[in-house]
Motif scaffolding. Structure first.
Motif: not given
Length: 187
Positions: A89-101, A156-162, A178-180
């Motif tokens: 949102k604007g300059e604020q990163p929220l979520i990093y994601a990777i995908s394989h399709v 810092e550590d990141f919370l993540a899910r797949d 994932m996100f911090p």
């Protein structure tokens, strides 16, 4: 079907409880929702922040190696689309994601939108009224690599899910988000 859904929910609650116990920290309700939802993260972030934006950091076609073929249940060597994005949102990163399709499982229109980039997968599925379900595989803590440290300005550590998105009983997409660990802690 309802029994399967109840079992999946119980499994996710157990995973979340185990993660909190292992990490020695209680997570906020928002963090728990983002990690366990079987709905669109994009929709949740849109509610929390107003319409979010997405930047595609990398996207390319590749032949599936053994590891990635297993993630999306295709043959080794089948063509898959790799996409790495940052929701913000604007300059604020929220979520990093990777995908394989696996592109062979997408309609031409969906493939075009995926390859066109900068459209969240949740919005693509919604735009084309694709009936699908998400199945969360794992919820975990991950140490950030150099790219994540730079993008989020933290080590810092990141919370993540797949998880996988399933359509017509086939894996349409595998996604890791994932996100911090300090993000979404007070919402």
């Amino acid at each position: 079907m309802a029994q399967d859904k109840n079992e999946a929910n119980k499994r996710l609650i157990e995973k979340m409880n185990d993660l909190e116990d292992d990490y020695g920290q209680k997570f906020s309700n928002t963090q728990k929702i983002l990690l366990t939802t079987d709905g669109s993260i994009t929709a949740i972030l849109d509610v929390l922040y107003g319409k979010i934006e997405l930047d595609t950091l990398d996207q390319h076609l590749e032949d599936a190696d053994a590891e990635h073929a297993k993630l999306v249940n295709v043959n080794e060597g089948d063509e898959i689309n790799f996409r790495e994005v940052l929701m913000h949102k604007g300059e604020q990163p929220l979520i990093y994601a990777i995908s394989h399709v696996p592109l062979g499982r997408c309609s031409k229109e969906v493939c075009n939108d995926l390859l066109r980039a900068d459209i969240p997968i949740g919005r693509i599925l919604k735009n084309y009224h694709i009936e699908s379900r998400r199945e969360v595989n794992n919820i975990f803590i991950e140490k950030p690599n150099d790219k994540l440290k730079e993008l989020f300005g933290t080590d810092e550590d990141f919370l993540a899910r797949d998880y996988v998105i399933i359509n017509n009983d086939e894996i349409l997409m595998w996604i890791k988000e994932m996100f911090p660990v300090s993000y979404f802690a007070e919402i």
